[in-house]
Design an enzyme around this catalytic site. Structure first.
Site, mmCIF file in Angstrom:
data_model
loop_
_atom_site.group_PDB
_atom_site.id
_atom_site.type_symbol
_atom_site.label_atom_id
_atom_site.label_comp_id
_atom_site.label_asym_id
_atom_site.label_seq_id
_atom_site.Cartn_x
_atom_site.Cartn_y
_atom_site.Cartn_z
ATOM 1 C CE1 TYR A 1 -8.755 6.197 -13.989
ATOM 2 C CE2 TYR A 1 -7.343 7.060 -12.266
ATOM 3 C CZ TYR A 1 -7.960 5.990 -12.882
ATOM 4 O OH TYR A 1 -7.794 4.724 -12.388
ATOM 5 C CD GLU B 1 -0.055 3.214 12.361
ATOM 6 O OE1 GLU B 1 -0.266 2.224 11.626
ATOM 7 O OE2 GLU B 1 0.181 3.133 13.592
ATOM 8 C CG HIS C 1 -2.203 -0.751 0.977
ATOM 9 N ND1 HIS C 1 -3.149 -0.319 0.066
ATOM 10 C CD2 HIS C 1 -2.690 -1.896 1.510
ATOM 11 C CE1 HIS C 1 -4.164 -1.164 0.061
ATOM 12 N NE2 HIS C 1 -3.910 -2.136 0.914
ATOM 13 C CG ASP D 1 -2.552 1.221 4.112
ATOM 14 O OD1 ASP D 1 -2.422 2.260 3.430
ATOM 15 O OD2 ASP D 1 -1.672 0.839 4.912
#
Length: 442
Positions: free
Chosen positions: A342, A418, A139, A144
């Site tokens: 895109y 995190e 990832h 994630d």
């Protein structure tokens, strides 16, 4: 984030020079002690989910176990769940206790064919086959974290369902990085299969982590945020001859070189770049096998990035004409193929202005900033082309690390602090609550 990762475009302005937005918004800020309490309680869960997902990454259209993991969570929250959307996508519908609009929240699920080089206990050791070769899977773009934060928002909002004046559509989308060759996928396929026609969301929100901003900083801009991304392929056909006698054939190498240089005038001389910037870049030039043989053909391959949909079509047209006429002038022939990717990711101006209080509530007023346009691309653009959308970036580079030199998204050394996840979970939750509150206040 597809093709061109969010790199140092954002660092063209240093963190110190990115001034906080001075926009005065009249949007409603929904105050909910219950939401604050639930957000605090879910922080550890979000980190746990993220680490599980990070350790078990899957490539686009192959997110089978990821989908099962998400599905089990949404069902445990009592939602209506639909699976198998665009191959592996998962949809959760949370029906609020009061009537109101449906808000769509999107997280992408796929990983990249990258071998992780980050020394963390939950590093990915996954391997799979990609383009006929065994590759690592990681990832490396932070999807994630996107999934984990949206799972956290789902948990918080599900616990408040009786208070919600509307419905929440949780979209866990596969293949944002692109479907495997020969397959369809991602947001475009979800829409093609009728996602918005069935659930009829009124607005869509999405977020993306980035190493190009310090941890906890949220970056956004109104209007065009990310570029369209399109691929072009040009086959220049000549006639093979001995290198000592170029007049005995038609030299496709010379013609190809002229095409490379000539197409640079598309942006510098033929497109009105006062509207929006654009880029035409060649990534592949392939032709010839020996120093003294002029080959039959040369293959050119490149990308077009642009922030205006009208300019996009004009570039397509002019690229084709330029390549064909330059080749023709030397007796060669150019076959041009343009593969549309895109579209431009455009943030709805009204929705953007209304979103600012929620972002400031989540990150702090001094941590919410306008960022430059990004030449990377995102298939959230398909959703934002259908309904008003708002997309923003969340910094994850730890304190003490310069975002200008931090490993970028898509790098095997991409690292996430995190502590940012609590802010991202709060932001996407607050955006939803604020939108419901703004509809009630009218």
């Amino acid at each position: 984030m597809n093709n061109n990762p969010l790199k140092k475009t954002l660092i063209a302005l240093s963190f110190a020079s990115l001034a906080p937005l001075a926009l005065a918004s009249t949007a409603v800020l929904a105050q909910s002690p219950d939401a604050d309490k639930r957000l605090a309680q879910t922080q550890d869960d979000v980190i746990e989910w993220r680490r599980h997902l990070h350790q078990n990454p899957e490539l686009g259209n192959r997110e089978f176990e990821t989908a099962k993991y998400i599905t089990a969570h949404l069902k445990s929250l009592g939602m209506e769940v639909e699976t198998g959307i665009a191959h592996t996508g998962v949809i959760g519908l949370l029906k609020g206790g009061k009537p109101g609009p449906t808000v769509a929240l999107r997280a992408d699920m796929d990983a990249l064919p990258v071998t992780e080089q980050v020394d963390i206990p939950f590093a990915s050791r996954a391997k799979t086959e990609y383009n006929g070769e065994e590759v690592g899977v990681m990832h490396a773009c932070g999807h994630d974290t996107h999934v984990a934060m949206l799972m956290g928002a789902a948990q918080v909002l599900a616990g408040m369902r009786d208070e919600l004046a509307g419905n929440v559509l949780f979209i866990f989308q596969p293949a944002e990085e692109g479907a495997p060759d020969g397959e369809e996928g991602g947001a475009e396929l979800m829409l093609k299969e009728g996602l918005f026609k069935k659930y009829k969301p009124e607005v869509a929100f999405g977020q993306h982590v980035t190493s190009s901003l310090p941890v906890g900083v949220i970056g956004y801009r109104s209007g065009p945020l990310m570029a369209s991304s399109d691929e072009f392929r040009i086959n220049v056909k000549g006639r093979q001859t001995h290198g000592s006698r170029p007049w005995g054939g038609v030299d496709p190498i010379t013609a190809a070189a002229q095409i490379v240089m000539g197409t640079q005038t598309l942006v510098s001389r033929q497109i009105d770049i006062t509207k929006e910037p654009a880029v035409v870049s060649f990534g592949v030039i392939d032709g010839g096998v020996r120093n003294n043989i002029i080959p039959d053909s040369v293959y050119l391959n490149g990308t077009i990035r642009n922030f205006d949909m009208d300019n996009r079509q004009e570039i397509f047209k002019r690229l084709k004409v330029t390549a064909e006429k330059i080749a023709e002038s030397s007796g060669a022939k150019a076959e041009v193929e343009i593969l549309e990717g895109y579209p431009v990711t455009v943030n709805n101006p009204e929705l953007t202005e209304a979103a600012i209080p929620a972002l400031k509530a989540a990150a702090g007023a001094d941590k919410v900033m306008v960022i430059p346009k990004i030449t990377g691309a995102e298939d959230f653009s398909f959703f934002a082309n259908e309904i008003p959308g708002f997309y923003y970036f969340l910094g994850v580079t730890p304190k003490g690390t310069d975002p200008a030199t931090a490993a970028s998204n898509h790098s095997p050394r991409f690292y996430v602090d995190e502590s940012a996840l609590a802010i991202g979970t709060r932001a996407i939750t607050q955006l939803t609550l604020d939108y419901f509150a703004s509809k009630k206040s009218r």
